[in-house]
Design a protein around this motif. Structure first.
Motif, PDB file in Angstrom:
ATOM      1  N   ASP A   1      -5.762   9.657 -12.060  1.00  0.00           N
ATOM      2  CA  ASP A   1      -5.323  10.172 -10.764  1.00  0.00           C
ATOM      3  C   ASP A   1      -5.222   9.041  -9.750  1.00  0.00           C
ATOM      4  OD1 ASP A   1      -5.302  12.752 -11.748  1.00  0.00           O
ATOM      5  OD2 ASP A   1      -7.296  13.237 -10.989  1.00  0.00           O
ATOM      6  N   ASN A   2      -4.147   9.053  -8.943  1.00  0.00           N
ATOM      7  CA  ASN A   2      -3.971   8.053  -7.892  1.00  0.00           C
ATOM      8  C   ASN A   2      -5.061   8.210  -6.843  1.00  0.00           C
ATOM      9  OD1 ASN A   2      -1.661   7.212  -9.164  1.00  0.00           O
ATOM     10  ND2 ASN A   2      -0.283   8.287  -7.793  1.00  0.00           N
ATOM     11  N   PRO A   3      -5.419   7.116  -6.153  1.00  0.00           N
ATOM     12  CA  PRO A   3      -6.379   7.226  -5.054  1.00  0.00           C
ATOM     13  C   PRO A   3      -5.915   8.275  -4.047  1.00  0.00           C
ATOM     14  CG  PRO A   3      -5.970   4.935  -5.566  1.00  0.00           C
ATOM     15  CD  PRO A   3      -4.984   5.738  -6.358  1.00  0.00           C
ATOM     16  N   ILE A   4      -6.850   9.065  -3.547  1.00  0.00           N
ATOM     17  CA  ILE A   4      -6.517  10.190  -2.675  1.00  0.00           C
ATOM     18  C   ILE A   4      -6.444   9.808  -1.202  1.00  0.00           C
ATOM     19  CG2 ILE A   4      -7.418  11.948  -4.242  1.00  0.00           C
ATOM     20  CD1 ILE A   4     -10.032  11.902  -2.654  1.00  0.00           C
ATOM     21  N   CYS A   5      -6.715   8.537  -0.864  1.00  0.00           N
ATOM     22  CA  CYS A   5      -6.835   8.190   0.557  1.00  0.00           C
ATOM     23  C   CYS A   5      -5.869   7.109   1.026  1.00  0.00           C
ATOM     24  CB  CYS A   5      -8.266   7.732   0.832  1.00  0.00           C
ATOM     25  SG  CYS A   5      -8.723   6.216  -0.034  1.00  0.00           S
ATOM     26  N   SER A   6      -4.860   6.775   0.248  1.00  0.00           N
ATOM     27  CA  SER A   6      -4.012   5.656   0.660  1.00  0.00           C
ATOM     28  C   SER A   6      -2.575   5.860   0.211  1.00  0.00           C
ATOM     29  CB  SER A   6      -4.535   4.354   0.062  1.00  0.00           C
ATOM     30  OG  SER A   6      -4.314   4.350  -1.332  1.00  0.00           O
ATOM     31  N   ASN A   7      -1.735   4.936   0.650  1.00  0.00           N
ATOM     32  CA  ASN A   7      -0.357   4.881   0.176  1.00  0.00           C
ATOM     33  C   ASN A   7      -0.341   4.013  -1.066  1.00  0.00           C
ATOM     34  OD1 ASN A   7       0.709   6.427   2.295  1.00  0.00           O
ATOM     35  ND2 ASN A   7       0.708   4.639   3.627  1.00  0.00           N
ATOM     36  N   TYR A   8      -0.589   4.605  -2.184  1.00  0.00           N
ATOM     37  CA  TYR A   8      -0.737   3.910  -3.463  1.00  0.00           C
ATOM     38  C   TYR A   8       0.577   3.276  -3.889  1.00  0.00           C
ATOM     39  CZ  TYR A   8      -1.767   3.325  -8.430  1.00  0.00           C
ATOM     40  OH  TYR A   8      -1.951   2.821  -9.685  1.00  0.00           O
ATOM     41  N   ASN A   9       0.542   1.963  -4.272  1.00  0.00           N
ATOM     42  CA  ASN A   9       1.766   1.260  -4.659  1.00  0.00           C
ATOM     43  C   ASN A   9       1.930   1.135  -6.170  1.00  0.00           C
ATOM     44  OD1 ASN A   9       0.090  -0.785  -5.522  1.00  0.00           O
ATOM     45  ND2 ASN A   9       0.886  -2.339  -4.137  1.00  0.00           N
ATOM     46  N   GLY A  10       0.998   1.701  -6.935  1.00  0.00           N
ATOM     47  CA  GLY A  10       1.142   1.699  -8.388  1.00  0.00           C
ATOM     48  C   GLY A  10       0.526   0.533  -9.114  1.00  0.00           C
TER      49      GLY A  10
ATOM     50  N   ASN B   1     -13.000  10.908 -13.504  1.00  0.00           N
ATOM     51  CA  ASN B   1     -12.957  11.829 -12.370  1.00  0.00           C
ATOM     52  C   ASN B   1     -13.128  11.030 -11.091  1.00  0.00           C
ATOM     53  OD1 ASN B   1     -12.913  14.319 -13.915  1.00  0.00           O
ATOM     54  ND2 ASN B   1     -15.003  13.793 -14.483  1.00  0.00           N
ATOM     55  N   GLN B   2     -12.198  11.199 -10.146  1.00  0.00           N
ATOM     56  CA  GLN B   2     -12.275  10.485  -8.874  1.00  0.00           C
ATOM     57  C   GLN B   2     -13.367  11.115  -8.013  1.00  0.00           C
ATOM     58  OE1 GLN B   2      -9.249   8.801  -5.488  1.00  0.00           O
ATOM     59  NE2 GLN B   2      -8.414  10.081  -7.059  1.00  0.00           N
ATOM     60  N   LEU B   3     -14.320  10.278  -7.563  1.00  0.00           N
ATOM     61  CA  LEU B   3     -15.437  10.768  -6.764  1.00  0.00           C
ATOM     62  C   LEU B   3     -15.199  10.617  -5.272  1.00  0.00           C
ATOM     63  CD1 LEU B   3     -18.362   9.236  -8.838  1.00  0.00           C
ATOM     64  CD2 LEU B   3     -17.432  11.561  -8.976  1.00  0.00           C
ATOM     65  N   THR B   4     -14.659   9.458  -4.873  1.00  0.00           N
ATOM     66  CA  THR B   4     -14.431   9.187  -3.462  1.00  0.00           C
ATOM     67  C   THR B   4     -13.408   8.068  -3.318  1.00  0.00           C
ATOM     68  OG1 THR B   4     -15.545   8.725  -1.338  1.00  0.00           O
ATOM     69  CG2 THR B   4     -16.292   7.481  -3.278  1.00  0.00           C
ATOM     70  N   CYS B   5     -12.898   7.892  -2.116  1.00  0.00           N
ATOM     71  CA  CYS B   5     -11.877   6.887  -1.867  1.00  0.00           C
ATOM     72  C   CYS B   5     -12.055   6.344  -0.448  1.00  0.00           C
ATOM     73  CB  CYS B   5     -10.503   7.532  -2.026  1.00  0.00           C
ATOM     74  SG  CYS B   5      -9.124   6.380  -2.004  1.00  0.00           S
ATOM     75  N   ASP B   6     -11.806   5.051  -0.243  1.00  0.00           N
ATOM     76  CA  ASP B   6     -11.927   4.423   1.076  1.00  0.00           C
ATOM     77  C   ASP B   6     -10.739   3.492   1.280  1.00  0.00           C
ATOM     78  OD1 ASP B   6     -12.681   2.331   3.046  1.00  0.00           O
ATOM     79  OD2 ASP B   6     -14.540   3.462   3.122  1.00  0.00           O
ATOM     80  N   ASP B   7     -10.036   3.674   2.375  1.00  0.00           N
ATOM     81  CA  ASP B   7      -8.867   2.849   2.676  1.00  0.00           C
ATOM     82  C   ASP B   7      -9.137   1.988   3.908  1.00  0.00           C
ATOM     83  OD1 ASP B   7      -6.349   1.755   2.654  1.00  0.00           O
ATOM     84  OD2 ASP B   7      -5.353   3.517   3.467  1.00  0.00           O
ATOM     85  N   ASP B   8      -9.675   0.796   3.683  1.00  0.00           N
ATOM     86  CA  ASP B   8      -9.871  -0.202   4.735  1.00  0.00           C
ATOM     87  C   ASP B   8     -10.819   0.218   5.864  1.00  0.00           C
ATOM     88  OD1 ASP B   8      -8.087  -1.858   3.422  1.00  0.00           O
ATOM     89  OD2 ASP B   8      -6.382  -1.172   4.586  1.00  0.00           O
ATOM     90  N   ASN B   9     -11.860   0.980   5.573  1.00  0.00           N
ATOM     91  CA  ASN B   9     -12.783   1.368   6.637  1.00  0.00           C
ATOM     92  C   ASN B   9     -13.905   0.378   6.848  1.00  0.00           C
ATOM     93  OD1 ASN B   9     -11.462   3.674   7.354  1.00  0.00           O
ATOM     94  ND2 ASN B   9     -12.611   4.988   5.990  1.00  0.00           N
ATOM     95  N   SER B  10     -13.992  -0.667   6.039  1.00  0.00           N
ATOM     96  CA  SER B  10     -15.087  -1.628   6.157  1.00  0.00           C
ATOM     97  C   SER B  10     -14.655  -2.847   6.957  1.00  0.00           C
ATOM     98  CB  SER B  10     -15.526  -2.072   4.759  1.00  0.00           C
ATOM     99  OG  SER B  10     -16.542  -3.033   4.860  1.00  0.00           O
ATOM    100  N   ALA B  11     -15.578  -3.346   7.745  1.00  0.00           N
ATOM    101  CA  ALA B  11     -15.298  -4.592   8.485  1.00  0.00           C
ATOM    102  C   ALA B  11     -15.414  -5.774   7.539  1.00  0.00           C
ATOM    103  CB  ALA B  11     -16.270  -4.723   9.635  1.00  0.00           C
TER     104      ALA B  11
END
Length: 71
Positions: free
Chosen positions: A12-21, A61-71
């Motif tokens: 499954d593609n990441p659920i939190c971003s604009n996935y580029n493949g 199974n995808q558990l979680t996703c983060d798109d650039d939320n870390s400093a």
């Protein structure tokens, strides 16, 4: 880094971003404490997205996703 990234199929593609493949995969085992912190170093990747999966190859199974939320 994301050097050498390749396309992944059957996951499954990441659920939190604009996935580029294109993907880079890392594997780790959670310690007995049950706690893991994952953090990308600033400047090593641009517009990265991290998705955490559980399971074995072919049945992840995808558990979680983060798109650039870390400093």
């Amino acid at each position: 880094t994301n050097a050498g990234d390749t396309a992944t199929t059957g996951v499954d593609n990441p659920i939190c971003s604009n996935y580029n493949g294109m993907d880079v995969w890392f594997k780790f085992v959670v310690p007995s404490t049950g706690s893991v912190e994952i953090d990308a170093q600033t400047g090593t990747m641009t517009d990265g997205c991290m998705s955490l999966y559980s399971g074995v190859c072919g049945a992840l199974n995808q558990l979680t996703c983060d798109d650039d939320n870390s400093a």
